[in-house]
Scaffold this motif. Structure first.
Motif, PDB file in Angstrom:
ATOM      1  N   ARG A 142     -24.412  34.239   2.069  1.00 46.58           N
ATOM      2  CA  ARG A 142     -25.425  33.708   2.993  1.00 46.58           C
ATOM      3  C   ARG A 142     -26.441  34.787   3.371  1.00 46.58           C
ATOM      4  N   LEU A 143     -26.285  35.967   2.770  1.00 47.14           N
ATOM      5  CA  LEU A 143     -27.179  37.077   3.104  1.00 47.14           C
ATOM      6  C   LEU A 143     -28.122  37.399   1.943  1.00 47.14           C
ATOM      7  N   TRP A 144     -29.338  37.776   2.293  1.00 45.34           N
ATOM      8  CA  TRP A 144     -30.351  38.233   1.339  1.00 45.34           C
ATOM      9  C   TRP A 144     -30.858  39.592   1.822  1.00 45.34           C
ATOM     10  N   VAL A 145     -31.303  40.407   0.865  1.00 46.12           N
ATOM     11  CA  VAL A 145     -31.826  41.731   1.216  1.00 46.12           C
ATOM     12  C   VAL A 145     -33.251  41.849   0.687  1.00 46.12           C
ATOM     13  N   THR A 146     -34.146  42.409   1.479  1.00 48.74           N
ATOM     14  CA  THR A 146     -35.479  42.725   0.964  1.00 48.74           C
ATOM     15  C   THR A 146     -35.666  44.243   0.995  1.00 48.74           C
ATOM     16  N   ILE A 147     -36.474  44.731   0.058  1.00 52.65           N
ATOM     17  CA  ILE A 147     -36.781  46.163   0.016  1.00 52.65           C
ATOM     18  C   ILE A 147     -38.285  46.344  -0.209  1.00 52.65           C
ATOM     19  N   TYR A 148     -38.779  47.534   0.071  1.00 50.66           N
ATOM     20  CA  TYR A 148     -40.189  47.850  -0.199  1.00 50.66           C
ATOM     21  C   TYR A 148     -40.386  47.869  -1.714  1.00 50.66           C
ATOM     22  N   GLN A 149     -41.511  47.345  -2.146  1.00 52.60           N
ATOM     23  CA  GLN A 149     -41.743  47.074  -3.574  1.00 52.60           C
ATOM     24  C   GLN A 149     -41.424  48.232  -4.526  1.00 52.60           C
ATOM     25  N   ASP A 150     -41.719  49.473  -4.097  1.00 52.35           N
ATOM     26  CA  ASP A 150     -41.523  50.602  -5.024  1.00 52.35           C
ATOM     27  C   ASP A 150     -40.205  51.345  -4.804  1.00 52.35           C
ATOM     28  N   ASP A 151     -39.380  50.830  -3.912  1.00 51.23           N
ATOM     29  CA  ASP A 151     -38.208  51.608  -3.509  1.00 51.23           C
ATOM     30  C   ASP A 151     -37.020  51.359  -4.443  1.00 51.23           C
ATOM     31  N   ASP A 152     -37.100  51.965  -5.626  1.00 51.36           N
ATOM     32  CA  ASP A 152     -36.032  51.786  -6.613  1.00 51.36           C
ATOM     33  C   ASP A 152     -34.711  52.374  -6.117  1.00 51.36           C
ATOM     34  N   GLU A 153     -34.819  53.422  -5.310  1.00 49.43           N
ATOM     35  CA  GLU A 153     -33.604  54.044  -4.775  1.00 49.43           C
ATOM     36  C   GLU A 153     -32.847  53.042  -3.906  1.00 49.43           C
ATOM     37  N   ALA A 154     -33.581  52.323  -3.027  1.00 42.01           N
ATOM     38  CA  ALA A 154     -32.927  51.326  -2.168  1.00 42.01           C
ATOM     39  C   ALA A 154     -32.318  50.217  -3.023  1.00 42.01           C
ATOM     40  N   PHE A 155     -33.014  49.820  -4.084  1.00 43.90           N
ATOM     41  CA  PHE A 155     -32.465  48.778  -4.973  1.00 43.90           C
ATOM     42  C   PHE A 155     -31.121  49.229  -5.542  1.00 43.90           C
ATOM     43  N   CYS A 190     -42.642  56.024  11.230  1.00 43.54           N
ATOM     44  CA  CYS A 190     -42.652  54.762  10.489  1.00 43.54           C
ATOM     45  C   CYS A 190     -42.169  55.014   9.066  1.00 43.54           C
ATOM     46  N   GLY A 191     -42.073  53.968   8.273  1.00 46.93           N
ATOM     47  CA  GLY A 191     -41.666  54.156   6.883  1.00 46.93           C
ATOM     48  C   GLY A 191     -41.312  52.859   6.208  1.00 46.93           C
ATOM     49  N   PRO A 192     -40.994  52.947   4.893  1.00 47.08           N
ATOM     50  CA  PRO A 192     -40.567  51.750   4.167  1.00 47.08           C
ATOM     51  C   PRO A 192     -39.275  51.227   4.770  1.00 47.08           C
ATOM     52  N   CYS A 193     -39.066  49.910   4.676  1.00 50.11           N
ATOM     53  CA  CYS A 193     -37.855  49.369   5.282  1.00 50.11           C
ATOM     54  C   CYS A 193     -37.169  48.370   4.369  1.00 50.11           C
ATOM     55  N   SER A 194     -35.982  48.001   4.780  1.00 48.63           N
ATOM     56  CA  SER A 194     -35.173  47.049   4.037  1.00 48.63           C
ATOM     57  C   SER A 194     -34.586  46.089   5.059  1.00 48.63           C
ATOM     58  N   GLU A 195     -34.808  44.792   4.836  1.00 55.27           N
ATOM     59  CA  GLU A 195     -34.356  43.818   5.831  1.00 55.27           C
ATOM     60  C   GLU A 195     -33.187  42.999   5.298  1.00 55.27           C
ATOM     61  N   ILE A 196     -32.327  42.575   6.217  1.00 48.75           N
ATOM     62  CA  ILE A 196     -31.236  41.678   5.845  1.00 48.75           C
ATOM     63  C   ILE A 196     -31.522  40.326   6.490  1.00 48.75           C
ATOM     64  N   HIS A 197     -31.458  39.276   5.674  1.00 47.01           N
ATOM     65  CA  HIS A 197     -31.768  37.921   6.132  1.00 47.01           C
ATOM     66  C   HIS A 197     -30.531  37.032   5.994  1.00 47.01           C
ATOM     67  N   PHE A 198     -30.426  36.051   6.888  1.00 46.77           N
ATOM     68  CA  PHE A 198     -29.285  35.131   6.892  1.00 46.77           C
ATOM     69  C   PHE A 198     -29.780  33.718   6.614  1.00 46.77           C
ATOM     70  N   ASP A 199     -29.098  33.031   5.708  1.00 47.64           N
ATOM     71  CA  ASP A 199     -29.462  31.641   5.375  1.00 47.64           C
ATOM     72  C   ASP A 199     -28.678  30.690   6.278  1.00 47.64           C
ATOM     73  N   ARG A 200     -29.404  30.025   7.184  1.00 53.30           N
ATOM     74  CA  ARG A 200     -28.758  29.114   8.129  1.00 53.30           C
ATOM     75  C   ARG A 200     -28.436  27.747   7.503  1.00 53.30           C
ATOM     76  N   GLY A 201     -28.952  27.517   6.310  1.00 51.71           N
ATOM     77  CA  GLY A 201     -28.663  26.254   5.638  1.00 51.71           C
ATOM     78  C   GLY A 201     -29.860  25.311   5.679  1.00 51.71           C
ATOM     79  N   PRO A 202     -29.870  24.326   4.750  1.00 54.53           N
ATOM     80  CA  PRO A 202     -31.042  23.471   4.594  1.00 54.53           C
ATOM     81  C   PRO A 202     -31.410  22.693   5.856  1.00 54.53           C
TER      82      PRO A 202
END
Ligand code: SER
Length: 250
Positions: free
Chosen positions: A123-136, A167-179
């Motif tokens: 139920r979790l998704w992760v986003t990263i800054y577009q160029d952040d291969d290290e975070a990936f 400040c800086g690049p970030c990575s977010e965690i998202h939760f899917d609450r369902g349709p």
């Protein structure tokens, strides 16, 4: 995952990060320190700690955790319209001042959500800054998040700054609450849709720069971590309620 009160979530978060060597500090006042002319009100957990990120003052410990009272006005027009926006909220945060960095911050966030709170990984998704291969690589290889659940986004979404300051690049965690909570459109974009189905719960900022508010960034002496998770949003998730205004405290 089981129903947990807002007060129990606050305590569980702070004690989890104490167990990882962080100093627990009570919320700083909503009024910024007198020497911070950049803010009218404290708008993030990191705001009262800027001097430590910038290396202007030695922190009491290089790992700290707080539950900071915040007032954030950029979203004020959305309050009452979405399930997830508020002007006053409490922000859970763990901070590293030149101590740990991406590996530890992401591993502990994942451990807290999936092991302590027992939120199902799917139920979790992760986003990263577009160029952040290290975070990936860290999310995928170290923390075991499938590649298709890691989304690369641009500066608007995955570079954290408010006005001037650390400040800086970030990575977010998202939760899917369902349709049932979403826009219902067949082409709902999920994480990037503006509806209330998949909501951001935690932002992990890899604080590497001092921004002047005009797009100029000076690298900080050492990389830092600034994370922020809205306590009321987390309670929405853990209590399965509709919106921020329906959470139970006790
Ligand atoms: N500063 C970031 C935020 O407010 C993470 O704490 O979202």
């Amino acid at each position: 995952m089981k129903w947990t009160s807002l007060n129990d979530l606050r305590e569980s978060y702070l004690s989890f990060f104490e167990s990882k060597g962080h100093l627990r500090h009570k919320s700083f006042p909503l009024i910024p320190p007198a020497d911070d002319k950049s803010l009218l009100l404290i708008n993030a957990g990191m705001a009262p700690l800027k001097k430590y990120f910038k290396g202007e003052e030695e922190p009491p410990r290089h790992r700290m955790t707080t539950c900071q009272k915040c007032i954030r006005t950029p979203d004020i027009e959305r309050v009452g319209k979405t399930a997830r926006h508020g002007t006053f909220f409490e922000m859970l945060g763990n901070f590293s001042f030149g101590d740990y960095f991406k590996k530890e911050a992401t591993a502990w966030a994942w451990e807290y959500l999936t092991k302590v709170l027992e939120i199902p990984e799917d139920r979790l998704w992760v986003t990263i800054y577009q160029d952040d291969d290290e975070a990936f690589e860290i999310w995928n290889k170290q923390n075991g998040v499938p590649a298709e659940r890691i989304i690369r986004l641009g500066k608007e979404d995955n570079f954290w700054e408010i006005g001037s300051g650390p400040c800086g690049p970030c990575s977010e965690i998202h939760f899917d609450r369902g349709p049932g909570y979403g826009c219902g459109r067949p082409d709902c974009a999920g994480v990037t849709c503006d509806c209330d189905r998949v909501i951001e719960i935690w932002n992990l900022v890899f604080t590497q720069f001092d921004g002047d508010g005009n797009g100029n960034y000076t690298p900080l002496a050492k990389p830092n971590i600034d994370t922020g998770m809205g306590l009321e949003r987390l309670a929405v998730v853990m209590q399965g309620v509709n919106n921020l205004f329906e959470v139970d405290t006790v």
